[in-house]
Write an enzyme that holds these catalytic residues in place. Structure first.
Site, PDB file in Angstrom:
ATOM      1  N   ASP A   1       0.734  -1.172  -0.053  1.00 47.42           N
ATOM      2  CA  ASP A   1       0.261   0.212  -0.026  1.00 47.42           C
ATOM      3  C   ASP A   1       0.860   1.152   0.075  1.00 47.42           C
ATOM      4  O   ASP A   1       1.741   1.460   0.901  1.00 47.42           O
ATOM      5  CB  ASP A   1      -1.022   0.003   1.219  1.00 47.42           C
ATOM      6  CG  ASP A   1      -1.780   1.118   1.200  1.00 47.42           C
ATOM      7  OD1 ASP A   1      -2.814   1.156   0.677  1.00 47.42           O
ATOM      8  OD2 ASP A   1      -1.546   2.253   1.833  1.00 47.42           O
TER       9      ASP A   1
ATOM     10  N   TYR B   1       2.812   9.560   0.234  1.00 49.25           N
ATOM     11  CA  TYR B   1       3.722   8.960   1.203  1.00 49.25           C
ATOM     12  C   TYR B   1       5.278   8.972   0.682  1.00 49.25           C
ATOM     13  O   TYR B   1       6.116   8.472   1.176  1.00 49.25           O
ATOM     14  CB  TYR B   1       3.391   7.450   1.616  1.00 49.25           C
ATOM     15  CG  TYR B   1       2.126   7.199   2.079  1.00 49.25           C
ATOM     16  CD1 TYR B   1       1.433   8.124   2.402  1.00 49.25           C
ATOM     17  CD2 TYR B   1       1.635   6.055   1.803  1.00 49.25           C
ATOM     18  CE1 TYR B   1       0.193   7.951   2.989  1.00 49.25           C
ATOM     19  CE2 TYR B   1       0.094   5.691   2.059  1.00 49.25           C
ATOM     20  CZ  TYR B   1      -0.379   6.633   2.566  1.00 49.25           C
ATOM     21  OH  TYR B   1      -1.723   6.228   3.114  1.00 49.25           O
TER      22      TYR B   1
ATOM     23  N   LYS C   1      -2.728   5.943  -4.444  1.00 50.38           N
ATOM     24  CA  LYS C   1      -4.048   6.943  -3.856  1.00 50.38           C
ATOM     25  C   LYS C   1      -3.778   8.232  -4.676  1.00 50.38           C
ATOM     26  O   LYS C   1      -2.810   8.920  -4.766  1.00 50.38           O
ATOM     27  CB  LYS C   1      -4.157   7.095  -2.453  1.00 50.38           C
ATOM     28  CG  LYS C   1      -3.993   5.608  -1.696  1.00 50.38           C
ATOM     29  CD  LYS C   1      -4.321   5.799  -0.393  1.00 50.38           C
ATOM     30  CE  LYS C   1      -4.112   4.459   0.520  1.00 50.38           C
ATOM     31  NZ  LYS C   1      -2.392   4.387   0.882  1.00 50.38           N
TER      32      LYS C   1
ATOM     33  N   HIS D   1      -8.053   9.635  -2.082  1.00 42.84           N
ATOM     34  CA  HIS D   1      -7.215   9.377  -0.525  1.00 42.84           C
ATOM     35  C   HIS D   1      -8.255   9.878   0.576  1.00 42.84           C
ATOM     36  O   HIS D   1      -7.920   9.585   1.495  1.00 42.84           O
ATOM     37  CB  HIS D   1      -5.931  10.282  -0.746  1.00 42.84           C
ATOM     38  CG  HIS D   1      -4.949   9.690   0.261  1.00 42.84           C
ATOM     39  ND1 HIS D   1      -3.422   9.517   0.108  1.00 42.84           N
ATOM     40  CD2 HIS D   1      -5.044   9.014   1.383  1.00 42.84           C
ATOM     41  CE1 HIS D   1      -2.964   9.122   1.161  1.00 42.84           C
ATOM     42  NE2 HIS D   1      -3.854   9.162   2.002  1.00 42.84           N
TER      43      HIS D   1
END
Ligand code: A2P
Length: 317
Positions: free
Chosen positions: A47, A52, A82, A115
């Site tokens: 994921d 990130y 996302k 997201h």
């Protein structure tokens, strides 16, 4: 080794994945070597998100795993990324996914998620969002663009993250392709019972982020890993607190994506499929006090779409 579920898109998803969100950001090398260790251990579900900044090291680790023969085909993996709210404008969705694919070095992702149910007028993917940058999501236009990602073959399945029952209903009302997944905060101290019931009724799979409470994420807390009640169950059972949390979530029928960049803990987090919680233990866990950790309070303003924490979650707090 890891059980799978069948999504409403007809694609299979391993019920345990590796989360890669960390704050402060970890070095790219650390993320890459942690993913390599995870693949060696048998993780096949990863994921990530543009926010990130873990897409490039994840992509490098995948490419290296293919080169060395640790995996024989990209199809053996399930990769989620996302759409950052800064790109949640209908015309920016397909380009944002193409950028993510480029960063990952992949032709497609297995799952692409909105997201967060808002739009930020910021193109950089930073968690440092000011209230004045927060706008309502164009749910219809954004979801249509998500569907286009599917039709173009860039995403096998599409879904959402941080959506309440009400916001999911809005998507379902206009969708040609229904969301396959809603990825939400879920752990023993925030069990998402109502949302899980709603999703089960609608055929939407729930995926639990921060299943250990998100310590070390922007929003995280030690509350879960330091819970006295869970500790007692763990000690009596000869398991770690993390394993109790993960097994508990698995037994609720959701997928789990614990983040660890540590090989021992990655291994520990996989060792939850050959034992189970007793009725008494499940009963004890169902009485734990419930508190959402990620409230989204920093997004609240008088003039924005969220005037209170309750608005962010449509009262599901
Ligand atoms: P680390 O990466 O050093 O292992 P969540 O998945 O809820 O977001 O929680 C992630 C946090 O929990 C990270 O700080 C991670 O640290 C830590 N963590 C992951 N697995 C375990 C484990 N088995 N025991 C204790 N802490 C863990």
């Amino acid at each position: 080794m890891v059980p799978e579920t069948m999504l409403n898109s007809g694609h299979r998803m391993p019920l345990l994945g590796m989360g890669t969100a960390a704050y402060p950001l970890s070095s790219s090398q650390l993320v890459e070597s942690a993913v390599t260790a995870a693949i060696e251990l048998g993780y096949r579900h990863f994921d990530t998100a543009s926010a990130y900044q873990s897409e490039p090291p994840l992509g490098r680790a995948i490419s290296e795993a293919l080169r060395t023969g640790m995996i024989s085909s990209r199809d053996e993996l399930f990769v989620t990324t996302k759409l950052w709210p800064g790109h949640a404008d209908p015309h920016l969705v397909v380009p944002a996914l193409r950028d993510s694919l480029k960063a990952l070095g992949l032709d497609y992702v297995d799952l692409y998620l909105i997201h967060f149910p808002g739009r930020f007028n910021l193109t950089e993917t930073t968690f440092d969002v000011k209230k004045e940058n927060v706008f309502p999501l164009d749910t219809q236009g954004t979801w249509q663009a998500m569907e286009e990602c599917c039709r173009l073959g860039l995403a096998k399945s599409i879904g959402v993250s941080n959506f309440s029952c009400k916001k999911l209903s809005q998507v379902l009302d206009l969708a040609t392709i229904p969301p396959a997944v809603n990825q939400v905060e879920m752990h023993p101290l925030w069990d998402q019972k109502r949302l899980r019931e709603f999703c089960a009724e609608k055929g939407i799979h729930v995926s639990a982020y921060s299943p250990l409470g998100g310590k070390g994420a922007v929003w995280g807390s030690n509350a879960v890993l330091e819970s006295e009640e869970i500790k007692q169950i763990a000690q009596a059972k000869g398991k770690s607190i993390a394993q109790i949390c993960l097994r508990w979530a698995f037994e609720q029928g959701v997928s789990i994506i614990p983040k660890s960049f540590n090989k021992e803990r990655l291994k520990e987090n996989m060792e939850i499929f050959d034992w189970e919680l007793s009725k008494d233990e499940l009963q004890m866990m169902s009485t734990l006090p419930q508190n959402r950790i990620f409230s989204g309070d920093y997004l609240i303003s008088e003039d924005g779409p969220f005037k209170s924490v309750s608005d962010v979650w449509d009262g599901e707090i």
